[in-house]
Design a protein around this motif. Structure first.
Motif, short mmCIF file in Angstrom:
data_model
loop_
_atom_site.label_atom_id
_atom_site.label_comp_id
_atom_site.label_asym_id
_atom_site.label_seq_id
_atom_site.Cartn_x
_atom_site.Cartn_y
_atom_site.Cartn_z
N PRO A 41 0.77 -1.25 0.00
CA PRO A 41 0.00 0.00 0.00
C PRO A 41 0.80 1.30 0.00
CG PRO A 41 -0.19 -1.12 2.12
CD PRO A 41 0.56 -2.04 1.21
N THR A 42 2.10 1.29 0.32
CA THR A 42 2.81 2.58 0.30
C THR A 42 4.06 2.48 -0.56
OG1 THR A 42 4.24 2.27 2.24
CG2 THR A 42 2.00 3.08 2.66
N VAL A 44 7.09 3.55 -0.17
CA VAL A 44 8.37 3.16 0.41
C VAL A 44 8.45 1.64 0.60
CG1 VAL A 44 7.85 3.43 2.89
CG2 VAL A 44 10.15 3.90 2.04
N ILE A 45 7.33 1.01 0.90
CA ILE A 45 7.34 -0.45 1.03
C ILE A 45 7.53 -1.09 -0.34
CG2 ILE A 45 6.09 -2.48 1.87
CD1 ILE A 45 4.51 -0.69 3.75
N ALA A 48 11.21 -0.55 -1.26
CA ALA A 48 12.14 -1.30 -0.41
C ALA A 48 12.12 -2.79 -0.72
CB ALA A 48 11.83 -1.05 1.06
N PHE A 92 11.76 -8.76 14.16
CA PHE A 92 10.32 -8.93 13.93
C PHE A 92 9.93 -10.36 14.25
CE2 PHE A 92 11.61 -5.39 11.37
CZ PHE A 92 10.61 -4.47 11.63
N GLY A 140 -4.35 -2.72 5.06
CA GLY A 140 -4.08 -1.64 5.99
C GLY A 140 -5.28 -1.19 6.79
N ARG A 200 6.49 -8.50 7.65
CA ARG A 200 5.41 -8.02 8.53
C ARG A 200 4.42 -7.29 7.64
NH1 ARG A 200 10.09 -4.56 7.61
NH2 ARG A 200 9.77 -2.54 8.54
N ALA B 69 9.98 8.01 -2.94
CA ALA B 69 10.35 7.49 -1.63
C ALA B 69 11.68 6.75 -1.73
CB ALA B 69 9.26 6.55 -1.12
N ARG B 70 12.56 7.02 -0.81
CA ARG B 70 13.86 6.37 -0.81
C ARG B 70 13.92 5.43 0.40
NH1 ARG B 70 19.68 8.63 0.47
NH2 ARG B 70 18.57 9.93 1.94
N PRO B 71 14.17 4.15 0.17
CA PRO B 71 14.19 3.21 1.29
C PRO B 71 15.27 3.59 2.31
CG PRO B 71 14.28 2.03 -0.80
CD PRO B 71 14.46 3.47 -1.11
N GLU B 146 3.76 8.83 5.17
CA GLU B 146 3.51 8.21 3.86
C GLU B 146 3.93 6.75 3.81
OE1 GLU B 146 4.62 10.41 0.44
OE2 GLU B 146 3.92 12.29 1.32
N ALA B 147 4.83 6.34 4.71
CA ALA B 147 5.32 4.97 4.68
C ALA B 147 4.36 4.00 5.35
CB ALA B 147 6.68 4.89 5.37
N CYS B 148 3.54 4.51 6.26
CA CYS B 148 2.74 3.62 7.10
C CYS B 148 1.61 2.97 6.32
CB CYS B 148 2.15 4.38 8.28
SG CYS B 148 1.12 3.33 9.32
N PRO B 149 1.56 1.62 6.28
CA PRO B 149 0.50 0.96 5.53
C PRO B 149 -0.85 1.03 6.25
CG PRO B 149 1.86 -0.68 6.61
CD PRO B 149 2.50 0.66 6.89
N ARG B 150 -0.85 1.45 7.49
CA ARG B 150 -2.09 1.47 8.26
C ARG B 150 -2.63 2.87 8.51
NH1 ARG B 150 -4.05 -2.51 10.35
NH2 ARG B 150 -4.92 -1.42 12.13
N TYR B 172 4.96 -2.01 12.97
CA TYR B 172 5.64 -2.53 11.77
C TYR B 172 6.94 -1.78 11.45
CZ TYR B 172 1.28 -5.02 10.71
OH TYR B 172 0.18 -5.83 10.75
N ARG B 173 7.07 -0.57 11.93
CA ARG B 173 8.32 0.20 11.83
C ARG B 173 8.71 0.63 10.42
NH1 ARG B 173 11.08 -4.16 15.49
NH2 ARG B 173 8.96 -5.00 15.54
N PHE B 174 7.78 0.68 9.50
CA PHE B 174 8.10 1.25 8.18
C PHE B 174 8.41 2.75 8.33
CE2 PHE B 174 5.38 -2.41 6.93
CZ PHE B 174 6.34 -3.11 6.20
N MET B 176 9.93 4.14 10.82
CA MET B 176 11.32 4.25 11.30
C MET B 176 12.30 4.13 10.15
SD MET B 176 11.82 2.03 14.74
CE MET B 176 13.44 2.46 15.37
N GLU B 177 11.97 3.25 9.21
CA GLU B 177 12.83 3.10 8.03
C GLU B 177 12.77 4.37 7.19
OE1 GLU B 177 12.19 -1.68 7.22
OE2 GLU B 177 11.99 -0.29 5.56
N ALA B 178 11.57 4.93 7.07
CA ALA B 178 11.36 6.00 6.11
C ALA B 178 11.80 7.37 6.62
CB ALA B 178 9.88 6.06 5.73
#
Ligand code: SF4
Ligand code: SF4
Lengths: 220, 342
Positions: A41-42, A44-45, A48, A92, A140, A200, B69-71, B146-150, B172-174, B176-178
């Motif tokens: 859904p995003t 960055v995911i 990555a 995780f 999500g 995850r 977005a840059r990982p 923007e990174a958070c899937p939720r 999920y910590r996306f 934190m990565e972003a």
């Protein structure tokens, strides 16, 4: 697939993956595939994970039993590493879930869609004695339902996870929850997360877009 | 983009920061004392040049490049410096106060918040360093959100404060990565992401952030970006003497810095050498972008003006003769409020 009736087996025994009752259930081997990175859904995911392998667990053995009151799934899969604790920011937990559609048209791969919810019975290795009951209408959107209807129990032994997820057949709820009954047929799907690979959320191994049919033995 | 109706912001004058960490402790005492928060420092102050907190965070990616977005990497607890356990019981309550000294328990730490304190760079007599305080930037284009899937991170419409909704967060910590500033922490007890909340419960009562109000250096200005009579608008938009850190990360931060001037260099004879700056320009450009050179020139011109007997509204504002003027109206005394913990 069939969930055999084991009327004399109480919930506590069903939740024990090593209980003798499970030897009466027929295990089926399901092939799992990684969820596509492009579907995440995003941005960055998606970026990555674009070049990373998703869905580390390729196969799961599924068995199901019910006792007339509760339905239980037992999932078993090979996993060389036990990822349980949330020790560091980078660790995780392993996890597993059963997905059930509230309507036959619910898309499994996106965890339902607006107005077409699915339920998930969710277990995670950092809470090996716990389970969560979720309702989702798309990626999500899942929310945890109160009431602890879903019970889970799992353990890791010599490179293998065994996890049981169970719920009462009938369930009163204001939310869109699946009703089950002896003699009935439902669809389900399976998801497994390999925490050691950072899997995850939507990054998981999945049984695919088709609901697998499960017949609950017995009935009127 | 999650642009809010109004935006609160902070300006930190790096020429005034003395690295005392009062801000850090003010924040710690107020917000991060619960279980699972031991290693969290929503406010950090690091010596620059230095590796920062978390260690080498500038090399961890995240944010945006050309809009994409840059990982990024997940910092570990060790990178953050972790929380050290001390033998408090033994020393303070065990009757051994005379014989045993305080020491870290367990493995010898190899990093901590501001571990490379006051090292800086350069050679005597031209060594240099300055302090860089950091909080979450409450970005206009928040990579975390923007990174958070939720959709568990929200940017408040009324003031642009970026908050984690802990009821929606699944750890999920996306984010934190972003986050390219690595300003998000993971609470392993609550299993959720946590970060600076810009002291929103204080702000809502008209009280400035604890880090700003407690700062003995009068470093931190607070206010709405669009409040033309407030310090933020003047310093950032009118006079343009405050810049975001690493603008190239693409998140449009709402914390701005007045860049540091330094004393002049000495040449080999010990004479003042104005031909080049003590803090290399390239270094400041690497932090604040090319505009930093204009800002330094502007500040020098203002200083020259006052030296020759003139007045400078910019310097008067930065000096902050009137403490309360720093807070853009958020100057209510927190002691006049009865606070409850919900
Ligand atoms: S600094 Fe990081 S955590 Fe804060 S708003 Fe920006 S991207 Fe999000
Ligand atoms: S309290 Fe003020 S002077 Fe002290 S470290 Fe923080 S910003 Fe710098």
């Amino acid at each position: 697939m069939k969930a055999r009736l084991a009327a004399a087996t109480d919930l506590d025994r069903l939740l024990d993956p090593d209980d003798a009752a499970w030897s009466g259930a027929r295990s089926e081997r399901l092939k799992l595939e990684g969820t596509p990175a492009g579907m995440q859904p995003t941005a960055v995911i998606r970026t990555a994970w674009a070049d990373k392998a998703i869905g580390a667990v390729g196969r799961v053995e599924v068995a199901a039993l019910h006792n007339g009151r509760e339905l239980a799934f037992r999932l078993a899969w090979e996993d060389a590493s036990e990822n349980g604790a949330l020790g560091d920011t980078t660790s995780f937990p392993d996890g597993a879930a059963i997905l059930l559609p509230t309507l036959p048209t619910a898309p499994a791969i996106t965890m339902g869609a607006p107005g077409i919810p699915v339920n998930a019975w969710y277990w995670r290795a950092d809470e090996p004695e716990g389970g969560r009951h979720l309702v989702a209408e798309g990626l999500g959107t899942s929310k945890t339902l109160e009431g602890g209807a879903v019970r889970g129990r799992g353990h890791w032994k010599s490179g293998r996870w065994q996890v049981v997820l169970a719920r009462t057949l009938a369930l009163q709820s204001a939310e869109a929850v699946v009703q089950l009954e002896a003699g009935g047929t439902i669809g389900f799907a399976v998801a497994i997360w390999e925490g050691g690979r950072g899997e995850r959320a939507g990054i998981k191994a999945f049984s695919g877009p088709q609901w697998i049919e499960l017949q609950l033995e017995g009935g009127r | 983009m999650a642009r809010s109706e109004r935006q609160l912001a902070m300006v930190m004058d790096l020429n005034k920061c003395i690295g005392c960490q009062t801000c850090t402790i003010a924040c710690k005492r107020l917000w991060t004392r619960d279980e699972g928060m031991e290693y969290m420092w929503w406010n950090t102050v690091n010596t620059q040049p230095g590796r920062g907190t978390p260690r080498d965070w500038e090399e961890m990616g995240g944010g945006f490049r050309d809009g994409d977005a840059r990982p990024g990497k997940l910092p570990t607890r060790r990178d953050f410096g972790d929380a050290w356990d001390f033998n408090y019981d033994e020393v303070f309550h065990g009757g051994k106060g005379d014989t045993v000294h305080l020491k870290v328990q367990g493995e010898e730490p190899d990093w901590g918040p501001n571990w490379d304190e006051d090292q800086g760079a350069g050679e005597y007599p031209n060594a240099y360093y300055f302090y860089l305080p950091r909080i979450c930037n409450h970005c206009t284009h928040p990579a975390c959100l923007e990174a958070c899937p939720r959709k568990a991170i929200v940017k408040r419409e009324d003031d642009g404060i970026v908050l984690v909704d802990e009821d929606r967060c699944r750890g999920y910590r996306f984010c934190m990565e972003a986050c390219p500033y690595k300003k998000i922490y993971f609470n392993h007890a609550e299993k959720v992401a946590q970060k600076c909340i810009f002291c929103f419960p204080r702000i809502e009562q008209g009280v400035a952030n604890a880090c700003a109000r407690q700062c003995p250096g009068r470093v931190r200005f607070v206010g709405y970006r669009d409040d033309e009579s407030g310090p933020i608008h003047k310093l950032v938009d009118r006079w343009k003497v405050a810049l975001p850190l690493h603008p190239e990360y693409g998140t449009e931060p709402n914390v701005f810095y007045v860049p540091p001037l330094a004393p002049p260099r000495f040449d080999e004879n010990g004479d003042i050498d104005e031909s080049q700056p003590r803090i290399p320009n390239e270094y400041l450009v690497s932090l604040f972008g090319p505009k930093v050179l204009d800002v330094l020139e502007a500040l020098k011109a203002e200083m020259a003006k006052t030296r020759s007997g003139g007045r400078s509204e910019i310097l008067d504002t930065l000096i902050a003769y009137k403490w309360k003027d720093m807070f853009g109206g958020f100057d209510r005394d927190p002691a006049t409020i009865e606070w409850t913990r919900s």
